[in-house]
Design an enzyme around this catalytic site. Structure first.
Site, PDB file in Angstrom:
ATOM      1  N   GLY A  43       5.540  10.484 -17.455  1.00 56.08           N
ATOM      2  CA  GLY A  43       4.891   9.158 -17.402  1.00 56.08           C
ATOM      3  C   GLY A  43       5.670   8.208 -16.493  1.00 56.08           C
ATOM      4  N   CYS A  46       5.751   3.854 -14.429  1.00 57.88           N
ATOM      5  CA  CYS A  46       4.361   3.396 -14.377  1.00 57.88           C
ATOM      6  C   CYS A  46       3.710   3.406 -15.760  1.00 57.88           C
ATOM      7  N   LYS A  55      -0.853  -3.854 -17.283  1.00 62.41           N
ATOM      8  CA  LYS A  55      -2.300  -4.086 -17.136  1.00 62.41           C
ATOM      9  C   LYS A  55      -2.965  -4.283 -18.491  1.00 62.41           C
ATOM     10  N   GLY A 184       6.913 -12.538  -6.548  1.00 58.86           N
ATOM     11  CA  GLY A 184       6.236 -11.342  -6.005  1.00 58.86           C
ATOM     12  C   GLY A 184       5.315 -10.739  -7.053  1.00 58.86           C
ATOM     13  N   ALA A 271      12.638 -10.976 -11.552  1.00 62.12           N
ATOM     14  CA  ALA A 271      11.721 -10.061 -10.855  1.00 62.12           C
ATOM     15  C   ALA A 271      11.939 -10.236  -9.361  1.00 62.12           C
ATOM     16  N   GLY A 273      12.704  -7.726  -7.120  1.00 63.25           N
ATOM     17  CA  GLY A 273      12.592  -6.486  -6.372  1.00 63.25           C
ATOM     18  C   GLY A 273      13.177  -5.305  -7.125  1.00 63.25           C
ATOM     19  N   ARG A 274      12.966  -4.115  -6.550  1.00 60.06           N
ATOM     20  CA  ARG A 274      13.461  -2.886  -7.181  1.00 60.06           C
ATOM     21  C   ARG A 274      14.237  -2.073  -6.155  1.00 60.06           C
ATOM     22  N   ASP A 314       8.887   6.088  -5.214  1.00 56.82           N
ATOM     23  CA  ASP A 314       9.764   4.928  -4.995  1.00 56.82           C
ATOM     24  C   ASP A 314      11.109   5.341  -4.396  1.00 56.82           C
ATOM     25  N   HIS A 446     -27.276  -5.548  -5.239  1.00 58.47           N
ATOM     26  CA  HIS A 446     -27.379  -6.995  -5.464  1.00 58.47           C
ATOM     27  C   HIS A 446     -27.667  -7.267  -6.931  1.00 58.47           C
TER      28      HIS A 446
HETATM   29  P1  FAD Z   1       9.020   6.371 -11.553  1.00 61.98           P
HETATM   30  O1  FAD Z   1       7.724   6.014 -12.138  1.00 61.98           O
HETATM   31  O2  FAD Z   1      10.107   5.370 -11.488  1.00 61.98           O
HETATM   32  O3  FAD Z   1       9.519   7.643 -12.354  1.00 61.98           O
HETATM   33  C1  FAD Z   1      10.759   8.223 -12.118  1.00 61.98           C
HETATM   34  C2  FAD Z   1      11.109   9.049 -13.322  1.00 61.98           C
HETATM   35  O4  FAD Z   1      12.267   9.818 -13.004  1.00 61.98           O
HETATM   36  C3  FAD Z   1      11.493   8.205 -14.544  1.00 61.98           C
HETATM   37  O5  FAD Z   1      10.807   8.695 -15.680  1.00 61.98           O
HETATM   38  C4  FAD Z   1      13.009   8.417 -14.696  1.00 61.98           C
HETATM   39  O6  FAD Z   1      13.429   8.405 -16.032  1.00 61.98           O
HETATM   40  C5  FAD Z   1      13.159   9.811 -14.095  1.00 61.98           C
HETATM   41  N1  FAD Z   1      14.496  10.065 -13.553  1.00 61.98           N
HETATM   42  C6  FAD Z   1      15.213   9.300 -12.686  1.00 61.98           C
HETATM   43  N2  FAD Z   1      16.377   9.918 -12.379  1.00 61.98           N
HETATM   44  C7  FAD Z   1      16.370  11.084 -13.056  1.00 61.98           C
HETATM   45  C8  FAD Z   1      17.283  12.156 -13.134  1.00 61.98           C
HETATM   46  N3  FAD Z   1      18.432  12.148 -12.451  1.00 61.98           N
HETATM   47  N4  FAD Z   1      16.975  13.210 -13.927  1.00 61.98           N
HETATM   48  C9  FAD Z   1      15.799  13.236 -14.631  1.00 61.98           C
HETATM   49  N5  FAD Z   1      14.895  12.252 -14.575  1.00 61.98           N
HETATM   50  C10 FAD Z   1      15.178  11.198 -13.797  1.00 61.98           C
HETATM   51  N6  FAD Z   1       2.441   0.233  -9.143  1.00 61.98           N
HETATM   52  C11 FAD Z   1       1.116   0.287  -8.925  1.00 61.98           C
HETATM   53  O7  FAD Z   1       0.668   1.020  -8.033  1.00 61.98           O
HETATM   54  N7  FAD Z   1       0.248  -0.461  -9.670  1.00 61.98           N
HETATM   55  C12 FAD Z   1       0.684  -1.284 -10.648  1.00 61.98           C
HETATM   56  O8  FAD Z   1      -0.128  -1.943 -11.297  1.00 61.98           O
HETATM   57  C13 FAD Z   1       2.080  -1.363 -10.897  1.00 61.98           C
HETATM   58  N8  FAD Z   1       2.556  -2.171 -11.856  1.00 61.98           N
HETATM   59  C14 FAD Z   1       3.901  -2.194 -12.095  1.00 61.98           C
HETATM   60  C15 FAD Z   1       4.372  -3.050 -13.080  1.00 61.98           C
HETATM   61  C16 FAD Z   1       5.732  -3.112 -13.349  1.00 61.98           C
HETATM   62  C17 FAD Z   1       6.236  -4.037 -14.429  1.00 61.98           C
HETATM   63  C18 FAD Z   1       6.629  -2.283 -12.626  1.00 61.98           C
HETATM   64  C19 FAD Z   1       8.104  -2.310 -12.932  1.00 61.98           C
HETATM   65  C20 FAD Z   1       6.162  -1.435 -11.633  1.00 61.98           C
HETATM   66  C21 FAD Z   1       4.797  -1.391 -11.350  1.00 61.98           C
HETATM   67  N9  FAD Z   1       4.280  -0.588 -10.346  1.00 61.98           N
HETATM   68  C22 FAD Z   1       2.939  -0.555 -10.110  1.00 61.98           C
HETATM   69  C23 FAD Z   1       5.157   0.264  -9.531  1.00 61.98           C
HETATM   70  C24 FAD Z   1       5.092   1.715 -10.062  1.00 61.98           C
HETATM   71  O9  FAD Z   1       5.485   1.710 -11.424  1.00 61.98           O
HETATM   72  C25 FAD Z   1       6.010   2.598  -9.246  1.00 61.98           C
HETATM   73  O10 FAD Z   1       5.686   2.503  -7.883  1.00 61.98           O
HETATM   74  C26 FAD Z   1       5.856   4.036  -9.687  1.00 61.98           C
HETATM   75  O11 FAD Z   1       6.153   4.192 -11.052  1.00 61.98           O
HETATM   76  C27 FAD Z   1       6.760   4.955  -8.867  1.00 61.98           C
HETATM   77  O12 FAD Z   1       6.569   6.260  -9.281  1.00 61.98           O
HETATM   78  P2  FAD Z   1       7.708   7.360  -9.117  1.00 61.98           P
HETATM   79  O13 FAD Z   1       7.118   8.634  -9.645  1.00 61.98           O
HETATM   80  O14 FAD Z   1       8.250   7.339  -7.772  1.00 61.98           O
HETATM   81  O15 FAD Z   1       8.903   6.893 -10.063  1.00 61.98           O
HETATM   82  P1  NAD Z   2       8.701  -8.104  -5.106  1.00 60.24           P
HETATM   83  O1  NAD Z   2       9.415  -7.582  -3.938  1.00 60.24           O
HETATM   84  O2  NAD Z   2       7.242  -7.964  -5.205  1.00 60.24           O
HETATM   85  O3  NAD Z   2       9.021  -9.664  -5.282  1.00 60.24           O
HETATM   86  C1  NAD Z   2      10.313 -10.142  -5.398  1.00 60.24           C
HETATM   87  C2  NAD Z   2      10.327 -11.600  -4.972  1.00 60.24           C
HETATM   88  O4  NAD Z   2      11.542 -12.175  -5.365  1.00 60.24           O
HETATM   89  C3  NAD Z   2      10.209 -11.776  -3.468  1.00 60.24           C
HETATM   90  O5  NAD Z   2       9.179 -12.684  -3.194  1.00 60.24           O
HETATM   91  C4  NAD Z   2      11.582 -12.317  -3.063  1.00 60.24           C
HETATM   92  O6  NAD Z   2      11.541 -13.178  -1.960  1.00 60.24           O
HETATM   93  C5  NAD Z   2      11.997 -13.026  -4.330  1.00 60.24           C
HETATM   94  N1  NAD Z   2      13.446 -13.195  -4.519  1.00 60.24           N
HETATM   95  C6  NAD Z   2      14.411 -12.289  -4.275  1.00 60.24           C
HETATM   96  N2  NAD Z   2      15.620 -12.802  -4.640  1.00 60.24           N
HETATM   97  C7  NAD Z   2      15.390 -14.053  -5.145  1.00 60.24           C
HETATM   98  C8  NAD Z   2      16.221 -15.061  -5.691  1.00 60.24           C
HETATM   99  N3  NAD Z   2      17.518 -14.898  -5.801  1.00 60.24           N
HETATM  100  N4  NAD Z   2      15.639 -16.218  -6.093  1.00 60.24           N
HETATM  101  C9  NAD Z   2      14.294 -16.393  -5.986  1.00 60.24           C
HETATM  102  N5  NAD Z   2      13.457 -15.458  -5.474  1.00 60.24           N
HETATM  103  C10 NAD Z   2      13.996 -14.304  -5.065  1.00 60.24           C
HETATM  104  O7  NAD Z   2       9.450  -7.439  -6.371  1.00 60.24           O
HETATM  105  P2  NAD Z   2       9.049  -7.357  -7.894  1.00 60.24           P
HETATM  106  O8  NAD Z   2       8.090  -8.414  -8.245  1.00 60.24           O
HETATM  107  O9  NAD Z   2      10.343  -7.263  -8.627  1.00 60.24           O
HETATM  108  O10 NAD Z   2       8.319  -5.963  -7.981  1.00 60.24           O
HETATM  109  C11 NAD Z   2       8.977  -4.784  -7.520  1.00 60.24           C
HETATM  110  C12 NAD Z   2       8.004  -3.815  -6.974  1.00 60.24           C
HETATM  111  O11 NAD Z   2       7.279  -3.180  -8.019  1.00 60.24           O
HETATM  112  C13 NAD Z   2       6.925  -4.433  -6.092  1.00 60.24           C
HETATM  113  O12 NAD Z   2       7.377  -4.651  -4.788  1.00 60.24           O
HETATM  114  C14 NAD Z   2       5.852  -3.398  -6.158  1.00 60.24           C
HETATM  115  O13 NAD Z   2       6.145  -2.401  -5.228  1.00 60.24           O
HETATM  116  C15 NAD Z   2       5.986  -2.857  -7.565  1.00 60.24           C
HETATM  117  N6  NAD Z   2       4.970  -3.475  -8.469  1.00 60.24           N
HETATM  118  C16 NAD Z   2       3.654  -3.308  -8.183  1.00 60.24           C
HETATM  119  C17 NAD Z   2       2.694  -3.880  -8.979  1.00 60.24           C
HETATM  120  C18 NAD Z   2       1.239  -3.676  -8.644  1.00 60.24           C
HETATM  121  O14 NAD Z   2       0.965  -2.789  -7.851  1.00 60.24           O
HETATM  122  N7  NAD Z   2       0.326  -4.446  -9.200  1.00 60.24           N
HETATM  123  C19 NAD Z   2       3.063  -4.655 -10.073  1.00 60.24           C
HETATM  124  C20 NAD Z   2       4.404  -4.809 -10.346  1.00 60.24           C
HETATM  125  C21 NAD Z   2       5.364  -4.213  -9.531  1.00 60.24           C
END
Ligand code: FAD
Ligand code: NAD
Length: 469
Positions: A43, A46, A55, A184, A271, A273-274, A314, A446
């Site tokens: 899982g 995400c 969501k 963001g 929030a 960035g990541r 990611d 429509h």
């Molecule tokens: P991840 O989902 O991060 O999964 C990586 C997995 O690897 C994790 O389970 C972790 O435990 C495991 N792992 C890591 N290192 C190791 C290791 N050494 N050994 C074993 N397991 C390991 N994206 C969207 O497209 N739509 C959205 O609406 C959306 N909403 C989001 C909301 C939030 C609050 C956040 C934080 C992110 C959101 N994202 C969204 C971004 C999305 O979650 C990520 O882009 C996505 O999960 C990346 O998928 P991934 O498979 O690369 O990694």
């Molecule tokens: P983000 O990159 O979307 O936004 C971070 C924001 O923080 C930027 O606008 C940046 O300028 C600002 N910032 C950075 N340092 C700061 C500081 N010291 N003070 C004030 N502002 C500052 O990052 P996020 O919101 O943490 O989300 C991370 C990533 O997760 C996203 O970029 C996206 O890829 C993913 N995500 C996607 C969804 C979706 O698809 N709906 C939802 C959540 C997260």
């Protein structure tokens, strides 16, 4: 006691929306697969602490807003009563249903799931720390899908009042005053959730605009709504110091002119960035390279500099979005099976699930102009959409970017109710090389919001049926 050893054709490290589709697709292609994740079930971020729980909460926020909006046409429900424990537990039940489903699908496909943290020993094996001790996984091929983690700001105190997105999604209580650092994706989505269920929210963003990098014609429409919803949106401002005091967190701000101010909040959501999870996974025991930001470097098949190891999601670069991870996962699985598939997506959609939603894909106007491509920009305001008005909404914009000479759709975006459900049409149109004529002369139902795409495409010739400029 001798260490257990598993031999597998493909090891997938990480079971998120990159890793599990990669594992499933590789198994469907006849390969023997072992998927490793620290969690008890696949899982990843995400499903457990990202897309899905956020969501679910955003849906609840939407219900609150729809109920409030209904007053304009004479339907009143009174003030909502929010039982946050029940809301949190409903959100948890959605996550459980989906992740149980993934565990079932893995079993059905005979994907061997190992729970534990994996570290590469070299290009042919990894050691997994499981609850029962270390397990060696020897593989012919591996797909790295270790995902990303939140960036931490160094000046924040260690306190339960300081939340990252994972803590904010737990909904342990409802702060009456919440500061969101970062304007963001996460800051706006979760800021919207907390504001909808009763918190007074301030968003502080260090740059001059919300969602920096996104088309500001679209962002402007969202920002207008957020201004009414949030207590404050402070742009070009940084939080510089945070101190825990008896009644909360005292935050010092500094704006672009160096002017400082202070304010106390109950909680902070960070929030900003990541960052990719590419440290401490044993890359140093291989020849795999990472770039300056820590993303694993890979080619169009997502093959790293170790020819039998792939990297996706990611951990492998931006955009950090679930659907991009899934697409790469399927490419890498096909490459493992000897197919010639490669990453050739023309458009990756992005959706921010605020109210209104904002979505875009393909080339932006700024990007096209910076590449010297002559474009025709076709905006269609939703105030002219019958469907939007029947929903009680005048806010919204569909903006399409066409190559001037050929009329080919290069990119586009929408802001408005349900924009996230509409962006798929633009992705498909770009992938198929559609032109303004194709979109304008495809019959759209429509009255729907999808007609705004047809009408924006009509604007390529100068006029749309429902809009005259
Ligand atoms: P991840 O989902 O991060 O999964 C990586 C997995 O690897 C994790 O389970 C972790 O435990 C495991 N792992 C890591 N290192 C190791 C290791 N050494 N050994 C074993 N397991 C390991 N994206 C969207 O497209 N739509 C959205 O609406 C959306 N909403 C989001 C909301 C939030 C609050 C956040 C934080 C992110 C959101 N994202 C969204 C971004 C999305 O979650 C990520 O882009 C996505 O999960 C990346 O998928 P991934 O498979 O690369 O990694
Ligand atoms: P983000 O990159 O979307 O936004 C971070 C924001 O923080 C930027 O606008 C940046 O300028 C600002 N910032 C950075 N340092 C700061 C500081 N010291 N003070 C004030 N502002 C500052 O990052 P996020 O919101 O943490 O989300 C991370 C990533 O997760 C996203 O970029 C996206 O890829 C993913 N995500 C996607 C969804 C979706 O698809 N709906 C939802 C959540 C997260």
């Amino acid at each position: 006691m001798s260490q257990e050893t598993i031999q597998t054709q493909v090891a997938v490290i990480g079971g998120g929306p990159g890793g599990y589709p990669a594992a499933f697709h590789a198994a469907d292609l006849g390969l023997e697969v072992t998927m490793i994740d620290e969690g008890a079930k696949p899982g990843g971020v995400c499903l457990f602490r990202g897309c899905i729980p956020s969501k679910a909460l955003l849906h609840a926020a939407g219900v609150v807003h729809h109920a409030r909006d209904a007053e304009q046409f004479g339907v009143s429900f009174g003030d909502p009563e929010i039982d946050i424990q029940k809301l949190a537990s409903w959100k948890g039940s959605v996550v459980k249903k989906l992740t149980d489903g993934l565990a079932f699908l893995a079993k059905k496909r005979k994907v061997n799931f190992v729970q534990g943290r994996a570290v590469l020993d070299g290009p042919g094996s990894a050691t997994v720390e499981t609850q029962n001790g270390p397990v060696k996984v020897e593989f012919e091929k591996a797909i790295l899908a270790t995902g990303s983690s939140p960036v931490v700001l160094p000046f924040l105190p260690k306190s339960s009042r300081v939340m990252d997105s994972t803590a904010a999604l737990e909904l342990s209580d409802l702060p009456s005053k919440l500061l969101v650092i970062g304007g963001g994706y996460i800051g706006l989505e979760l800021g919207h959730v907390y504001a909808s269920i009763g918190s007074r929210v301030t968003v502080v963003e260090m740059l001059s605009e919300l969602i920096p990098g996104a088309d500001q014609d679209l962002v402007k429409v969202l920002q207008k709504n957020l201004k009414g919803e949030f207590d404050q949106i402070r742009l070009k401002t940084k939080a510089t110091k945070v101190e825990e005091v008896s009644d909360g967190l005292k935050v010092a701000f500094e704006d672009e002119n160096g002017k400082t101010s202070e304010e106390t909040f109950d909680k902070i959501l960070v929030a900003v960035g990541r960052k990719p999870n590419t440290k401490d996974i044993g890359l140093e025991n291989t020849s795999i390279e990472v770039d300056k930001k820590g993303f694993i470097v890979s080619d169009e098949q997502r093959r790293t500099s170790e020819p039998n190891i792939y990297a996706i999601g990611d951990a492998a670069g931006e955009p950090m979005l679930a659907h991009k991870a899934t697409y790469e996962g399927k490419i890498a699985a096909e490459a493992c099976a000897g197919k010639k598939s490669a990453y050739d997506a023309q458009a990756v959609p992005a959706v921010i699930f605020t109210d209104p939603e904002i979505a875009w894909c393909g080339m932006s106007q700024a990007e096209a102009e910076s590449k010297g491509i002559e474009v025709k920009v076709c905006p269609f305001p939703w105030a002219a959409s019958g469907r939007s008005l029947t929903l009680g909404r005048k806010d919204g914009l569909t903006k399409l970017i066409f190559e001037k000479e050929s009329g080919r759709l290069l990119g586009g975006g929408l802001v408005g109710h349900g924009a996230g459900e509409l962006i798929g049409e633009l992705v498909h149109a770009i992938e198929m090389g559609s032109t303004a004529t194709d979109l304008a002369w495809s019959i759209h139902p429509h009255p729907t919001l999808s007609e705004t795409i047809m009408e924006a495409a009509e604007m390529f010739e100068g006029k749309a049926t429902s809009f005259f400029k």
